[in-house]
Design a protein around this motif. Structure first.
Motif, short mmCIF file in Angstrom:
data_model
loop_
_atom_site.label_atom_id
_atom_site.label_comp_id
_atom_site.label_asym_id
_atom_site.label_seq_id
_atom_site.Cartn_x
_atom_site.Cartn_y
_atom_site.Cartn_z
N ASP A 18 0.86 -1.25 -0.06
CA ASP A 18 -0.03 0.00 -0.18
C ASP A 18 0.87 1.35 0.08
N THR A 19 1.92 1.13 -0.57
CA THR A 19 2.71 2.48 -0.53
C THR A 19 2.92 3.06 -1.86
N THR A 20 3.06 4.53 -1.92
CA THR A 20 3.03 5.14 -3.14
C THR A 20 4.20 4.48 -4.05
N ASP A 21 5.32 4.14 -3.47
CA ASP A 21 6.48 3.68 -4.00
C ASP A 21 6.21 2.16 -4.65
N ASP A 22 5.28 1.43 -4.11
CA ASP A 22 4.84 0.18 -4.54
C ASP A 22 4.07 0.44 -5.83
N ALA A 23 3.06 1.42 -5.72
CA ALA A 23 2.18 1.70 -6.80
C ALA A 23 3.03 2.16 -7.96
N VAL A 24 3.73 3.24 -7.75
CA VAL A 24 4.55 3.66 -8.93
C VAL A 24 5.48 2.43 -9.43
N PHE A 25 6.17 1.66 -8.79
CA PHE A 25 6.72 0.63 -9.29
C PHE A 25 5.96 -0.43 -10.27
N GLY A 26 4.76 -0.60 -9.59
CA GLY A 26 3.88 -1.47 -10.51
C GLY A 26 3.52 -0.83 -11.69
#
Length: 225
Positions: A84-92
């Motif tokens: 649920d982190t922004t970094d995870d979303a951006v990476f995906g």
């Protein structure tokens, strides 16, 4: 429309499969990364959307995504994940996913995101016409001469399949596989019931044979109305 769900949590996978089938989709499932990748690559041209869990046994969703993108840069992919982190979303998203939804999520939200991707899918026609009949996949509506026609989920799916294959003979075994999602020997006479229902709801005196019966083989909607 056909959807692949790659999700290792049975409760989530079964819930999504049931809900999407009620909405008229044909659904395949895989509960581990390797099986999911194999299904995706074997039937890539069949899938309209892939729902992909991030954390999977055998192979991660990111690895699956990268392998799929080598073969098909366009098939819409939505990540389903508890990350649920922004970094995870951006990476995906930067890896190649089209959308990202965090668990837990409302089914209605996922369905709305699927509809949006269906409308924007590159090169994909989401509205089909035959004479004065129109079928809109994204809004899940059928009209005739501008008036809405109420179809059941299975009637809609059958009409969509025939329109997608307009001009081609759709064999009964392929219809039962793609519309009913049945992959074994099965009495295909159920198709006749739904074909007759479509004819009654959509035909008029000027368009009595828009669904043509090819005896012993299947059905066809001709190229020209």
């Amino acid at each position: 429309m056909r959807i692949l769900i790659v999700e290792d949590e049975p409760s989530i996978s079964n819930f999504l499969k049931e809900g999407l089938e009620e909405e008229g989709f044909a659904v395949d499932t895989a509960d581990n990364g390797k099986q999911g990748l194999q299904l995706a690559l074997d039937y890539l041209e069949e899938y309209d959307i892939i729902l992909l869990d991030w954390m999977l046994p055998g192979m991660s969703g990111i690895e699956i995504l990268r392998n799929i993108r080598k073969e098909d840069p366009a098939v819409p992919i939505i990540f389903l994940t508890a990350r649920d982190t922004t970094d995870d979303a951006v990476f995906g998203l930067e890896t190649g996913a089209n959308d990202y939804i965090r668990k837990p999520f409302a089914f209605e939200e996922l369905l709305a995101r699927i509809r949006v991707l269906m409308r924007t899918k590159s090169g994909e026609n989401s509205v089909f016409h035959y004479g004065n009949i129109s079928l809109d996949v994204a809004s899940h509506r059928v009209s005739k001469a501008g008036k809405n026609v109420e179809l059941t989920q299975k009637e809609f799916a059958l009409l969509e399949f025939l329109l997608r294959n307009k001009g081609k003979v759709s064999r009964r075994t392929r219809i039962i596989e793609k519309v009913w999602d049945i992959h074994f020997d099965y009495d295909t006479s159920v198709i006749d019931v739904y074909i007759n229902a479509l004819r009654k709801k959509l035909n008029d005196k000027n368009n009595e044979s828009f669904i043509e019966t090819i005896r012993g083989v299947g059905y066809r909607i001709n190229d020209e109305a």
